[in-house]
Motif scaffolding. Structure first.
Motif, PDB file in Angstrom:
ATOM      1  N   LEU A  69       0.762  -1.202  -0.029  1.00  0.00           N
ATOM      2  CA  LEU A  69       0.168  -0.009   0.187  1.00  0.00           C
ATOM      3  C   LEU A  69       0.832   1.282   0.229  1.00  0.00           C
ATOM      4  CD1 LEU A  69      -2.884  -1.013   2.544  1.00  0.00           C
ATOM      5  CD2 LEU A  69      -3.040  -0.850   0.065  1.00  0.00           C
ATOM      6  N   SER A  70       1.940   1.142   0.827  1.00  0.00           N
ATOM      7  CA  SER A  70       2.920   2.217   0.875  1.00  0.00           C
ATOM      8  C   SER A  70       3.639   2.505  -0.463  1.00  0.00           C
ATOM      9  CB  SER A  70       3.944   2.134   1.736  1.00  0.00           C
ATOM     10  OG  SER A  70       4.853   3.159   1.907  1.00  0.00           O
ATOM     11  N   PHE A  71       3.893   1.688  -1.371  1.00  0.00           N
ATOM     12  CA  PHE A  71       4.370   1.381  -2.557  1.00  0.00           C
ATOM     13  C   PHE A  71       3.522   2.066  -3.421  1.00  0.00           C
ATOM     14  CE2 PHE A  71       5.455  -0.955  -6.646  1.00  0.00           C
ATOM     15  CZ  PHE A  71       6.458   0.018  -7.105  1.00  0.00           C
ATOM     16  N   VAL A  75       3.930   5.468  -5.778  1.00  0.00           N
ATOM     17  CA  VAL A  75       3.918   5.648  -7.331  1.00  0.00           C
ATOM     18  C   VAL A  75       2.785   6.751  -7.752  1.00  0.00           C
ATOM     19  CG1 VAL A  75       2.932   4.320  -9.211  1.00  0.00           C
ATOM     20  CG2 VAL A  75       4.463   3.117  -7.403  1.00  0.00           C
ATOM     21  N   LEU A  76       1.595   6.933  -6.902  1.00  0.00           N
ATOM     22  CA  LEU A  76       0.748   8.049  -7.460  1.00  0.00           C
ATOM     23  C   LEU A  76       1.219   9.283  -7.381  1.00  0.00           C
ATOM     24  CD1 LEU A  76      -2.660   6.280  -5.933  1.00  0.00           C
ATOM     25  CD2 LEU A  76      -1.829   6.461  -8.263  1.00  0.00           C
ATOM     26  N   THR A  77       1.814   9.655  -6.450  1.00  0.00           N
ATOM     27  CA  THR A  77       2.658  10.580  -6.028  1.00  0.00           C
ATOM     28  C   THR A  77       4.020  10.936  -6.670  1.00  0.00           C
ATOM     29  OG1 THR A  77       3.464  10.320  -3.913  1.00  0.00           O
ATOM     30  CG2 THR A  77       1.238  11.117  -4.206  1.00  0.00           C
ATOM     31  N   LEU A  78       4.266   9.940  -7.455  1.00  0.00           N
ATOM     32  CA  LEU A  78       5.673   9.659  -8.041  1.00  0.00           C
ATOM     33  C   LEU A  78       6.795   9.840  -7.000  1.00  0.00           C
ATOM     34  CD1 LEU A  78       5.368  11.963 -11.293  1.00  0.00           C
ATOM     35  CD2 LEU A  78       5.313   9.503 -11.168  1.00  0.00           C
ATOM     36  N   ALA A  92      16.194  11.110  -7.159  1.00  0.00           N
ATOM     37  CA  ALA A  92      17.522  11.580  -7.449  1.00  0.00           C
ATOM     38  C   ALA A  92      18.595  10.625  -8.133  1.00  0.00           C
ATOM     39  CB  ALA A  92      18.068  12.469  -6.199  1.00  0.00           C
ATOM     40  N   ILE A  93      18.298   9.413  -7.519  1.00  0.00           N
ATOM     41  CA  ILE A  93      19.493   8.439  -8.220  1.00  0.00           C
ATOM     42  C   ILE A  93      19.123   8.244  -9.434  1.00  0.00           C
ATOM     43  CG2 ILE A  93      20.065   6.180  -7.689  1.00  0.00           C
ATOM     44  CD1 ILE A  93      19.804   6.300  -4.795  1.00  0.00           C
ATOM     45  N   ILE A  94      17.821   8.044  -9.827  1.00  0.00           N
ATOM     46  CA  ILE A  94      17.423   7.537 -11.151  1.00  0.00           C
ATOM     47  C   ILE A  94      17.097   8.494 -12.400  1.00  0.00           C
ATOM     48  CG2 ILE A  94      16.669   5.235 -10.155  1.00  0.00           C
ATOM     49  CD1 ILE A  94      13.816   6.227 -10.994  1.00  0.00           C
ATOM     50  N   GLY A  95      17.068   9.738 -11.761  1.00  0.00           N
ATOM     51  CA  GLY A  95      16.715  10.733 -12.588  1.00  0.00           C
ATOM     52  C   GLY A  95      17.763  11.053 -13.768  1.00  0.00           C
ATOM     53  N   TYR A  96      18.813  11.324 -13.642  1.00  0.00           N
ATOM     54  CA  TYR A  96      19.962  11.276 -14.590  1.00  0.00           C
ATOM     55  C   TYR A  96      19.995  10.213 -15.635  1.00  0.00           C
ATOM     56  CZ  TYR A  96      21.017  16.273 -13.773  1.00  0.00           C
ATOM     57  OH  TYR A  96      21.194  17.343 -13.777  1.00  0.00           O
ATOM     58  N   PRO A  97      20.178   8.928 -14.885  1.00  0.00           N
ATOM     59  CA  PRO A  97      20.339   7.774 -15.816  1.00  0.00           C
ATOM     60  C   PRO A  97      19.002   7.648 -16.673  1.00  0.00           C
ATOM     61  CG  PRO A  97      21.020   7.394 -13.479  1.00  0.00           C
ATOM     62  CD  PRO A  97      20.509   8.825 -13.398  1.00  0.00           C
ATOM     63  N   GLN A 286      12.718  -1.494  -7.978  1.00  0.00           N
ATOM     64  CA  GLN A 286      11.072  -1.287  -8.219  1.00  0.00           C
ATOM     65  C   GLN A 286      11.082   0.027  -8.815  1.00  0.00           C
ATOM     66  OE1 GLN A 286       9.365  -0.842  -4.169  1.00  0.00           O
ATOM     67  NE2 GLN A 286       9.256  -3.281  -4.008  1.00  0.00           N
ATOM     68  N   ALA A 287      11.656   1.318  -8.770  1.00  0.00           N
ATOM     69  CA  ALA A 287      11.376   2.433  -9.387  1.00  0.00           C
ATOM     70  C   ALA A 287      11.907   2.174 -11.173  1.00  0.00           C
ATOM     71  CB  ALA A 287      12.122   3.635  -8.898  1.00  0.00           C
ATOM     72  N   ILE A 288      13.073   1.705 -11.184  1.00  0.00           N
ATOM     73  CA  ILE A 288      13.644   1.212 -12.641  1.00  0.00           C
ATOM     74  C   ILE A 288      12.542   0.448 -13.234  1.00  0.00           C
ATOM     75  CG2 ILE A 288      15.353   0.427 -13.887  1.00  0.00           C
ATOM     76  CD1 ILE A 288      17.412   1.420 -11.839  1.00  0.00           C
ATOM     77  N   ALA A 289      12.161  -0.626 -12.684  1.00  0.00           N
ATOM     78  CA  ALA A 289      11.328  -1.585 -13.431  1.00  0.00           C
ATOM     79  C   ALA A 289      10.020  -0.684 -13.674  1.00  0.00           C
ATOM     80  CB  ALA A 289      11.018  -2.884 -12.522  1.00  0.00           C
ATOM     81  N   LEU A 290       9.435  -0.128 -12.594  1.00  0.00           N
ATOM     82  CA  LEU A 290       8.201   0.457 -13.092  1.00  0.00           C
ATOM     83  C   LEU A 290       8.239   1.550 -14.110  1.00  0.00           C
ATOM     84  CD1 LEU A 290       5.384   0.632 -12.087  1.00  0.00           C
ATOM     85  CD2 LEU A 290       5.698   2.527 -10.626  1.00  0.00           C
TER      86      LEU A 290
END
Length: 317
Positions: A69-71, A75-78, A92-97, A286-290
């Motif tokens: 539920l937290s995840f 996701v809804l709020t990015l 901040a980690i995946i933004g530039y990549p 999870q963020a990269i896969a999503l």
């Protein structure tokens, strides 16, 4: 209008299902960030109650439904949360990549699409002739050879035997797009070879089918020039059935160039994904896969909208 709304709803449902699947897939990964950050000797020396307190502080003891539920809320709020150990925001980690992977994929597509169109049309128009045989053989070879093999060969030729380009990319993660592309010609060419091969074969097949249709023969009997038949009538008929496959391939470029990024040390999502898996940083994985899944769903939706706009039969259906 109803068809478009139906596809919007289907895309949203698909994205929700993919989000749940990504959460489950990352939850069953062995170990966690605490296990990776501490050595086996350190874990053995820490009292069980102290180890339990550390897991509690990192949120590793929370029940899976609560974390899901937290995840979903994040996701809804990015908001993909923070890394477990360093507490750095995942965005901040995946933004530039993510930007860098999109730049690489975009540059490849801008070059691959016109070249593949040219090769596919020429091979279909002169079907069975020398140009068709050469194009078809080259496409099969280019698509069959793994990208890491192509990259390794290019490095051996153009970085070792003939040192024209650097073997690895020296640009930083946050450099400008042009600076990044100027430092990664071998990476672009490596992905470009397989992309042209795949798209050219796809377009050639569609063009051959379109040129064999009855309406093309009727157009020829009316005396319309061949070039008008090929480009104004056969080409649109060939592209429409291929749009979905082309859109999925474009999305797969971003999530599927991990090997190329690792071969050339390209600062994209591939390196961050490998680093996140190695460190058991679940939120990063999870963020990269999503992001990859959302890109596939979005491009597939755009392809469906393009088919609806270009093909009246689909709208009537």
């Amino acid at each position: 209008m109803i068809a478009a709304l139906r596809r919007v709803l289907l895309s949203c449902i698909t994205l929700v299902m993919l989000t749940v699947f990504i959460f489950i897939a990352t939850e069953i990964m062995p170990g966690d960030a605490l296990d990776v950050s501490l050595s086996a000797d350190e874990i053995a020396m820490i009292p069980p109650e102290r180890l339990a307190k550390m897991k509690q502080d990192l949120g590793l003891d929370r029940p899976a439904p609560e974390r899901l539920l937290s995840f979903l809320g994040g996701v809804l709020t990015l908001d993909f949360g923070k890394t477990l150990i360093s507490k750095t925001p995942v965005t901040a980690i995946i933004g530039y990549p993510l930007r860098n992977s999109l730049i690489l994929a975009g540059a490849v597509l801008l070059l691959a699409i016109p070249l593949a169109l040219t090769i596919g049309i020429a091979a279909a128009v002169w079907q069975g002739r020398a140009i068709d045989n050469i194009a078809s053989t080259g496409a099969i070879i280019g698509y069959s050879i793994p990208e890491f093999v192509i990259g390794t060969v290019l490095v051996m030729i153009f970085a070792v035997a003939w040192p024209v380009f650097p073997a690895t990319i020296t640009a930083s993660t946050n450099d400008a797009a042009l600076t990044l592309l100027a430092a990664s010609p071998l990476a672009v060419v490596t992905v470009l070879i397989g992309s042209i091969a795949y798209l050219a074969r796809l377009l050639r097949t569609g063009m051959v089918d379109a040129l064999a249709k009855d309406f093309v023969e009727r157009l020829r009997l009316t005396g319309i020039p061949e070039w008008r038949i090929v480009f104004l009538h056969a080409l649109p008929a060939a592209i429409v059935p291929s749009l979905t496959a082309m859109a999925l391939y474009a999305a797969a470029l971003v999530s599927g160039i991990v090997v190329v990024e690792l071969v050339f040390a390209y600062p994209g999502l591939g390196q961050e994904l490998v680093r996140g898996v190695t460190r058991r940083e679940v939120h990063v994985v999870q963020a990269i896969a999503l992001c990859s899944a959302a890109l596939v769903v979005a491009l597939n939706f755009l392809a469906d909208m393009a088919i609806l706009a270009l093909d009246p039969r689909t709208r009537r259906a």
